[in-house]
Design an enzyme around this catalytic site. Structure first.
Site, PDB file in Angstrom:
ATOM      1  N   THR A 348      -1.701   3.543  -3.875  1.00 52.02           N
ATOM      2  CA  THR A 348      -1.518   2.820  -2.618  1.00 52.02           C
ATOM      3  C   THR A 348      -2.799   2.151  -2.131  1.00 52.02           C
ATOM      4  O   THR A 348      -2.737   1.162  -1.402  1.00 52.02           O
ATOM      5  CB  THR A 348      -0.978   3.757  -1.522  1.00 52.02           C
ATOM      6  OG1 THR A 348      -1.873   4.867  -1.370  1.00 52.02           O
ATOM      7  CG2 THR A 348       0.406   4.267  -1.879  1.00 52.02           C
ATOM      8  N   CYS A 349      -3.962   2.675  -2.520  1.00 50.08           N
ATOM      9  CA  CYS A 349      -5.216   2.068  -2.065  1.00 50.08           C
ATOM     10  C   CYS A 349      -5.397   0.655  -2.614  1.00 50.08           C
ATOM     11  O   CYS A 349      -6.086  -0.164  -2.014  1.00 50.08           O
ATOM     12  CB  CYS A 349      -6.409   2.929  -2.485  1.00 50.08           C
ATOM     13  SG  CYS A 349      -6.536   4.476  -1.569  1.00 50.08           S
ATOM     14  N   ILE A 350      -4.782   0.381  -3.766  1.00 51.63           N
ATOM     15  CA  ILE A 350      -4.922  -0.954  -4.367  1.00 51.63           C
ATOM     16  C   ILE A 350      -3.563  -1.629  -4.548  1.00 51.63           C
ATOM     17  O   ILE A 350      -3.431  -2.595  -5.291  1.00 51.63           O
ATOM     18  CB  ILE A 350      -5.668  -0.886  -5.715  1.00 51.63           C
ATOM     19  CG1 ILE A 350      -4.989   0.106  -6.677  1.00 51.63           C
ATOM     20  CG2 ILE A 350      -7.119  -0.526  -5.508  1.00 51.63           C
ATOM     21  CD1 ILE A 350      -5.613   0.119  -8.071  1.00 51.63           C
TER      22      ILE A 350
END
Length: 382
Positions: A348-350
């Site tokens: 989810t961070c990228i």
């Protein structure tokens, strides 16, 4: 909100009328400010049972009443809860979600207002009204009593979350980091060393205990720093929605219950997607993926967006403005070798979907839906 609305009347279904004194509005007050403060006062004066029976709202100077006006009242309060003038919530790194402000005590009434904010969301959920607010994933977890994890830190400090991820991914035995179970943090405007557990300043972080360190740092930043605000909010929220009922849902479902389904433009999504690890738009698995997405229900599209990005909201301006941990980051689909029963996973961070090279569109759809509906539980095989 029309400027002429400087005050309003609020009714319970029992027809008991509660009036707001418009003369309390100062020359510098905004109409919505009056509605927020007056609503807080009236809700505190009314009985919980009457508010559960039903709500009716009338804005002074207007004849309208009914569910449309009630919906507008919740909409106005939604916007005011996150109004920076009250200092209750701060905008997260992605610019679309909100997190309790650890410095909200600059407002002397902040805990009363947090309790009121909880009551507003509790009443909205109880009466099946939607609110125009999206919170960080960690705050939904707080409402549900679910422990936060280091990935939740990315919503307020993406770089710090990357550092925690690096500690977990690497052997720190011989790096000489000399970390202890304490951190420097802002305490009432001054930097102070805060132990993460009793005696923490004298306990070194090692390869064996680093996972505990990361979890305790996460809890300090995401929970302990805003514990009074969380407690006050939950006090109001639980007035109408008991913990035993709300805990039937996960954080993704709670967001949809409170804020509803957003509209998702699949063509805009497709136009602003990148591919990596061997995939491109011509690959069969990619074409099958978009065929599946175009035929999903709106709810399942939202679940897919949540699964990959951590949020059900498309940024203002569309998918071209999707944010990641370090700034603008488009939705990305990465190839993963296929093995039997393997589910898609995400970072989810990228904003990355790791999509196995499934043998058919039918298998891809089945695996994708399983991942979207169960992804928050950490399953990778089914």
């Amino acid at each position: 909100m029309k400027e002429k609305r400087q005050s309003f009347s609020f009714f319970c279904q029992s027809s008991q009328r509660i009036n707001v004194d418009a003369s309390r509005i100062t020359p510098t007050s905004s109409p919505t400010d009056s509605v927020f403060r007056s609503s807080c006062e009236m809700v505190s004066k009314s009985t919980n049972e009457k508010l559960k029976q039903g709500i009716a709202v009338r804005f002074h100077g207007e004849e309208g009443m009914g569910q449309g006006v009630v919906r507008e009242w919740f909409d106005v309060l939604s916007n005011e809860i996150i109004n920076p003038d009250y200092g209750l919530f701060t905008q997260s790194a992605d610019g679309t979600t909100f997190q309790p402000n650890s410095n909200s005590s600059v407002n002397p009434d902040h805990l009363n207002y947090f309790c009121f904010a909880g009551q507003v969301l509790g009443l909205a959920l109880y009466h099946r009204q939607l609110v125009n607010i999206y919170f960080t994933r960690s705050f939904y977890k707080h409402i549900l009593g679910i422990p936060v994890n280091y990935q939740d830190v990315a919503s307020i400090d993406p770089e710090y979350a990357k550092n925690l991820q690096w500690i977990l991914d690497n052997d720190i035995s011989d790096l000489g980091l000399e970390l202890t179970f304490s951190v420097e943090t802002d305490v009432f405007g001054a930097m102070a060393e805060v132990p993460l557990k009793p005696g923490g300043t004298g306990i070194l972080v090692t390869q064996d205990n680093k996972a505990e360190y990361v979890q305790l740092v996460t809890e300090l930043r995401m929970t302990r720093a805003i514990q009074p605000q969380i407690n006050a909010f939950l006090q109001g929220f639980h007035t109408y929605i008991p913990p035993s009922l709300i805990q039937l849902f996960d954080e993704y479902e709670l967001e949809l219950l409170l804020s509803g389904l957003p509209e998702i433009d699949v063509q805009d999504w497709k136009k602003n997607t990148e591919y990596t690890s061997g995939y491109d738009l011509q690959e069969p698995a990619v074409q099958w993926f978009w065929n599946v997405v175009e035929n999903l229900t709106q709810e399942d599209r939202v679940l897919l967006l949540q699964f990959v990005t951590g949020s059900s909201r498309v940024p203002h301006g569309g998918f071209a403005y999707l944010m990641g941990g370090s700034g603008l980051q488009k939705f990305t689909i990465a190839a993963v070798p296929f093995t039997s029963h393997l589910l898609p996973t995400s970072s989810t961070c990228i904003n990355m979907l790791k999509l196995p090279e499934y043998p058919s569109q039918e298998v891809l759809k089945d695996r994708l839906l399983v991942a979207c509906h169960c992804g928050s539980y950490g399953y990778t095989m089914a």
